[in-house]
Motif scaffolding. Structure first.
Motif, PDB file in Angstrom:
ATOM      1  N   CYS A   1       3.448   1.799  17.009  1.00  0.00           N
ATOM      2  CA  CYS A   1       3.446   1.279  15.638  1.00  0.00           C
ATOM      3  C   CYS A   1       3.583   2.390  14.591  1.00  0.00           C
ATOM      4  O   CYS A   1       4.011   2.138  13.469  1.00  0.00           O
ATOM      5  CB  CYS A   1       2.186   0.466  15.367  1.00  0.00           C
ATOM      6  N   GLY A   2       3.179   3.597  14.927  1.00  0.00           N
ATOM      7  CA  GLY A   2       3.303   4.707  13.996  1.00  0.00           C
ATOM      8  C   GLY A   2       2.155   4.881  13.021  1.00  0.00           C
ATOM      9  O   GLY A   2       2.207   5.736  12.145  1.00  0.00           O
ATOM     10  N   ASN A   3       1.119   4.080  13.156  1.00  0.00           N
ATOM     11  CA  ASN A   3      -0.027   4.232  12.246  1.00  0.00           C
ATOM     12  C   ASN A   3      -0.607   5.638  12.311  1.00  0.00           C
ATOM     13  O   ASN A   3      -0.967   6.226  11.288  1.00  0.00           O
ATOM     14  CB  ASN A   3      -1.117   3.213  12.571  1.00  0.00           C
ATOM     15  N   CYS A   4      -0.732   6.199  13.498  1.00  0.00           N
ATOM     16  CA  CYS A   4      -1.276   7.547  13.665  1.00  0.00           C
ATOM     17  C   CYS A   4      -0.376   8.588  12.994  1.00  0.00           C
ATOM     18  O   CYS A   4      -0.860   9.538  12.362  1.00  0.00           O
ATOM     19  CB  CYS A   4      -1.470   7.876  15.145  1.00  0.00           C
ATOM     20  N   TYR A   5       0.905   8.392  13.116  1.00  0.00           N
ATOM     21  CA  TYR A   5       1.902   9.290  12.518  1.00  0.00           C
ATOM     22  C   TYR A   5       1.775   9.297  10.998  1.00  0.00           C
ATOM     23  O   TYR A   5       1.821  10.346  10.357  1.00  0.00           O
ATOM     24  CB  TYR A   5       3.291   8.813  12.961  1.00  0.00           C
TER      25      TYR A   5
END
Length: 150
Positions: A134-138
């Motif tokens: 999902c890319g939330n961490c990114y």
């Protein structure tokens, strides 16, 4: 057939979205002729309702997916289970995110992860078999330690 490539996704028909399993496959295809069409209709009886006559079936082409890769999801597990595979000699391309040595352990990525699939450590580590990509961490990492694989 024009590009000799296909991408197909499927999902189980279980009740409730969190009991489902899904698969996506993409890769190279070739036309193998209409002689396999009868076998396909034999295994998928409902197709005769959609294409009841030999003339109506002339629009159909049979193809073979002979090289490619895919991934599967099992939404019935907590956290979800995800895996990738390749076939026909295709080299497996990896996607998603990983955490580099630039990580200083702030934990913002852990707080933002919907699947709780990031383990603390030096650096933190994303458990790929549960990651949604999902890319939330990114998006939340202040040190740009989360790297997106393309």
């Amino acid at each position: 057939m024009y590009k000799s490539y296909v991408s197909v996704s499927g999902m189980t028909a279980s009740t409730g979205s969190m009991g489902k399993k899904a698969i996506s496959i993409s890769g190279a295809v070739r036309n193998i002729g209409s002689n396999k069409l009868d076998a396909i209709f034999e295994k998928n009886k409902y197709m005769s309702e959609i294409y009841p006559t030999a003339k109506s079936r002339t629009a159909l082409e049979v193809f073979c997916l002979y090289r490619g890769q895919g991934e599967y999801f099992d939404l019935s597990t907590k956290p979800i289970t995800r895996g990738s595979f390749s076939f026909g000699g295709q080299k497996l391309k990896t996607f998603g995110y990983y955490i580099s040595d630039n990580c200083h352990g702030c934990g913002l990525c852990v707080e933002k992860c919907p699947q709780n699939c990031i383990d603390s450590g030096t650096p933190f580590e994303i458990k790929q078999e549960h990651c949604l990509h999902c890319g939330n961490c990114y998006e939340v990492c202040p040190k740009s330690a989360v790297i997106k694989l393309k």
